[in-house]
Write an enzyme that holds these catalytic residues in place. Structure first.
Site, short mmCIF file in Angstrom:
data_model
loop_
_atom_site.label_atom_id
_atom_site.label_comp_id
_atom_site.label_asym_id
_atom_site.label_seq_id
_atom_site.Cartn_x
_atom_site.Cartn_y
_atom_site.Cartn_z
N CYS A 111 31.29 30.07 33.34
CA CYS A 111 29.90 30.27 33.67
C CYS A 111 29.52 29.19 34.67
CB CYS A 111 29.02 30.10 32.43
SG CYS A 111 29.55 31.11 31.04
N ARG B 5 31.17 32.20 39.46
CA ARG B 5 31.71 31.77 38.17
C ARG B 5 31.35 32.72 37.04
NH1 ARG B 5 33.50 26.72 38.09
NH2 ARG B 5 33.24 26.64 35.84
N TRP C 12 29.29 34.56 32.26
CA TRP C 12 30.37 35.53 32.17
C TRP C 12 30.71 35.59 30.69
CZ3 TRP C 12 35.65 35.51 30.84
CH2 TRP C 12 36.38 36.64 31.28
N ASN D 8 29.17 26.08 29.31
CA ASN D 8 30.31 26.78 29.93
C ASN D 8 31.54 26.43 29.10
OD1 ASN D 8 32.24 27.82 31.67
ND2 ASN D 8 32.27 26.00 32.95
N GLY D 9 32.19 27.44 28.52
CA GLY D 9 33.36 27.17 27.69
C GLY D 9 33.27 27.91 26.37
N GLU E 46 50.89 41.02 45.85
CA GLU E 46 49.59 40.45 46.17
C GLU E 46 48.67 41.51 46.80
OE1 GLU E 46 47.91 38.10 45.35
OE2 GLU E 46 46.42 37.76 46.89
N LYS F 142 45.04 42.76 45.28
CA LYS F 142 43.79 42.72 46.06
C LYS F 142 43.08 44.06 45.97
CE LYS F 142 43.30 39.39 46.33
NZ LYS F 142 44.03 38.20 46.05
N GLU G 285 41.63 44.79 42.37
CA GLU G 285 40.53 44.01 41.85
C GLU G 285 39.21 44.26 42.56
OE1 GLU G 285 40.80 39.71 42.13
OE2 GLU G 285 42.10 39.87 43.86
N HIS H 96 64.64 54.09 40.01
CA HIS H 96 64.93 53.86 38.60
C HIS H 96 63.77 54.31 37.72
CE1 HIS H 96 68.65 51.94 39.65
NE2 HIS H 96 68.00 51.24 40.56
N LYS I 109 35.40 34.02 39.20
CA LYS I 109 36.27 33.24 40.09
C LYS I 109 37.14 32.26 39.32
CE LYS I 109 37.65 31.86 44.13
NZ LYS I 109 38.65 32.75 44.74
#
Ligand code: F6R
Length: 634
Positions: free
Chosen positions: A2, A27, A74, A100-101, A507, A511, A514, A530, A629
């Protein structure tokens, strides 16, 4: 994870709080709130949704007052909702907290508080902290404690009771002359002003106000008043804290005319990698000092890392390296493995940070563990570093955030110089991580004498060309935009490549997933037959990377396999390759370089493709759903 802000001074707090939260929205952005003391009472305004919803709600009636705290959330405990949004308060409304946490022991604490008559308004772990503070403060008051600062004394007791990771910021209408902050495993910065002070989870929130900061360490408590900031340890002993001068400006954290941070950050890559090669950010070279030493010898003969304080013998003697990271940083680690094994001839394993410490890794004093993290705050990466230290390995952090937890915890640090990365989807952090991994591999090859002087010089001269080559790739985005518009509404996309092209494919797929929410999978091209080939049907888009000369023919065979099933193939080729277009539907060319360095060029069209696909689909590019983030929970 957060974002937290706080203000104490003579100005109105609310404009700073809202502005600071805007800079911290990366965040977390599922709810937001502020609490401001108007001289008599504390007004809390909070709401589920983006910060813009809160701004809209209070735009005609901003809470007045010069003392306040704020939060952008968040969700971890309790779904996003008005009542779970921070700030939280105790029963009396005297004590307000943002957090935050995670408070790990919140459930037993909550049960006991309820037994003692506390009524909870939210489902969060954070609210227990406010109630505990109320209770402990009451006890201290009744016992006529002789503490000169009952607020601080009560906070200190609360911290002894709770377990977990946190940055916590407290305000109280009973003590309106101060804000108290505590840090454990989550970042917190104090911005030092004249007759006013600022609090934030991260520097972008305060850098427009001040460059002078205290970066709190775990276990530190800050007592922030209008004219002073005192830092203490948990026992109340004063800490003589050094001021950290922020060496980048607020413009670096703003959008600078781009529609989104992600596009700005993609376009900043030439400069970011130049700064990373150099070892400092041009224009804002640290004040008051001798010129910063460069990381590349002027005659291109060698890589120099003046900041690495290891005895060169250690790097020469290591027999195994683990690279540990999450997400995009993990993908950079995969490329890093290739570089170190190829150039310095040391065995490298790459681990996801969330897996590493649960698999009983074989580590000894000849092991080097390298941790890659843009934020330097990713919880799994930090925990893996702690475990690796416990097992006796030497640790090296590769991170972008100066003074971050990872940087402080590591034996040695190499900073990428990407500048602030705000968009949730990592772009310039990735390319600067690749640059640093390449330079580290060359550095180790020098110590281990595994590369000739000519080859070293050749690779360094190619390295120096990359910024201009990336700029060239960025100069013509129209074809990429067209592909994104054409194929952006497909629900599945495949990415193929061999060798380093496969690492880049991973990568590229991440991208796309997300930010555009398109299902994307990357496969080592040789693996297709395979199993996955069964999914290739007419019209399905396949992005095929073919920049690795050593496996070029093999890649072409795999491309033919998907073409034979009528996939629509977009090839990524190096300039001068006129072969690929015979086998694919469209080709995007990137400048020619050594195949070791081609990931730095090949990834750029993939970043742009993801960006424009997300735009085509109307997605919120900088703040994709469910993501944040900085991932400070496990
Ligand atoms: C994807 C992305 C994430 C991060 C991951 C690690 O675009 O940004 O996958 O790479 O969460 O974050 P850091 O590098 O801060 O440890």
């Amino acid at each position: 994870m957060c974002g937290i802000v706080g203000y104490i001074g003579d100005r109105q707090a609310t404009p700073f709080l809202l502005d600071g939260l805007t800079k911290l929205e990366y965040r977390g952005y599922d709810s937001a709130g502020i609490a401001v003391f108007d001289g008599k009472d504390i007004r809390i305004e909070k709401t589920v949704g983006r910060l813009s919803t809160l701004k809209e709600k209070i735009k005609n009636d901003l809470p007045p007052g010069s003392l306040g705290i704020g939060h952008t959330r968040w969700a971890t405990h309790g779904r996003p909702s008005d009542r779970n949004a921070h700030p939280h308060s105790d029963c009396s409304g005297n004590f307000i907290v943002v957090h935050n946490g995670i408070i790990e022991n919140y459930l037993p604490l909550k049960e006991k508080l309820i037994e003692r008559g506390h009524e909870f308004k939210s489902e969060t772990d954070t609210e227990v902290v406010a109630h505990l503070l109320e209770e402990i403060h009451g006890k201290l008051e009744r016992s006529k404690s002789d503490s000169p600062d009952l607020f601080l004394a009560a906070v200190r007791e609360v911290l002894k009771t709770i377990e977990g990771s946190y940055s916590l910021v407290f305000m109280s209408k009973l003590f309106p002359h101060e804000i108290i902050c505590a840090k454990q495993d989550n970042p917190l910065v104090i911005g030092l002003g004249e007759g006013e002070n600022f609090i934030a989870s991260d520097i972008p929130a305060i850098v427009s106000e001040t460059r002078k900061t205290f970066i709190l360490k775990d276990g530190e408590i800050a007592i922030v008043q209008k004219n002073s900031v005192e830092i203490q340890d948990r026992n109340g002993d004063r800490i003589d804290k050094k001021i950290f001068y922020v060496n980048w400006n607020s413009a670096a954290a703003e959008k600078g005319g781009y529609e989104h941070f992600m596009l700005k950050e993609i376009n900043e890559q030439p400069k970011a990698i130049k700064d990373t090669m150099r070892g400092f950010i041009k224009q804002i070279r640290p004040a008051r000092g001798t010129p910063a030493p460069e990381r590349i010898a002027q005659d291109d003969s060698a890589i120099i890392f003046p900041e690495l304080k290891w005895n060169p013998e250690f790097l020469d003697n290591i027999d195994k390296i683990y690279i540990i990271a999450c997400g995009t940083a993990y993908h950079a680690g995969l490329v890093g493995k290739f570089y170190i094994e190829r150039l310095a001839r040391v065995l490298v394993e790459v681990d996801l940070a969330s897996e590493f410490r649960y698999r009983d890794p074989i580590v000894d004093e000849k092991t080097l563990t390298i941790f890659i993290s843009q934020s330097g705050e990713t919880s799994d990466t930090l925990a893996a570093m702690k475990e690796s230290k416990r097992l006796g390995a030497k640790t090296l952090a590769i991170t972008n955030v100066i003074g971050s937890s990872l940087a402080r915890e590591a034996d040695q640090v190499l900073y990428t110089m990407a500048g602030p990365e705000i968009a949730v989807a990592s772009t310039k952090a990735y390319t600067t991580q690749l640059i640093l991994m390449f330079m580290l591999a060359l550095y180790m090859s020098q110590l281990r004498q595994t590369l000739s002087a000519d080859r070293t010089r050749e690779l360094i001269s190619l390295l120096r060309k990359l910024p201009a080559q990336i700029s060239e790739t960025l100069s013509d985005v129209e074809p990429i935009k067209t592909f994104a518009e054409k194929y952006g509404f497909n629900e599945d996309v495949f990415y193929l490549g061999r060798s380093l092209d496969y690492d880049v494919a991973l990568e590229g797929a991440l991208k796309l997933k997300e930010i555009s929410y398109i299902h994307a999978e990357a496969y080592a091209a040789g693996e297709l037959k395979h199993g996955t080939l069964a999914l290739i049907v007419e019209g399905i888009p396949v992005i095929a990377l073919a920049t690795q000369k050593s496996v070029y023919e093999k890649t072409i065979s795999n491309i033919k396999e998907v073409k034979a099933r009528d996939a629509v193939v977009i090839g990524i080729a190096s300039d001068g390759d006129e072969e690929l277009e015979k086998y694919v539907d469209h080709v995007i060319h990137v400048p020619e370089t050594d195949e070791l360095l081609s990931p730095l060029l090949a990834v750029v069209p993939l970043q742009l493709l993801a960006y424009y696909a997300a735009i085509t689909r109307g997605c919120d590019v900088d703040k994709p759903r469910n993501l944040a983030k900085s991932v400070t929970v496990e």
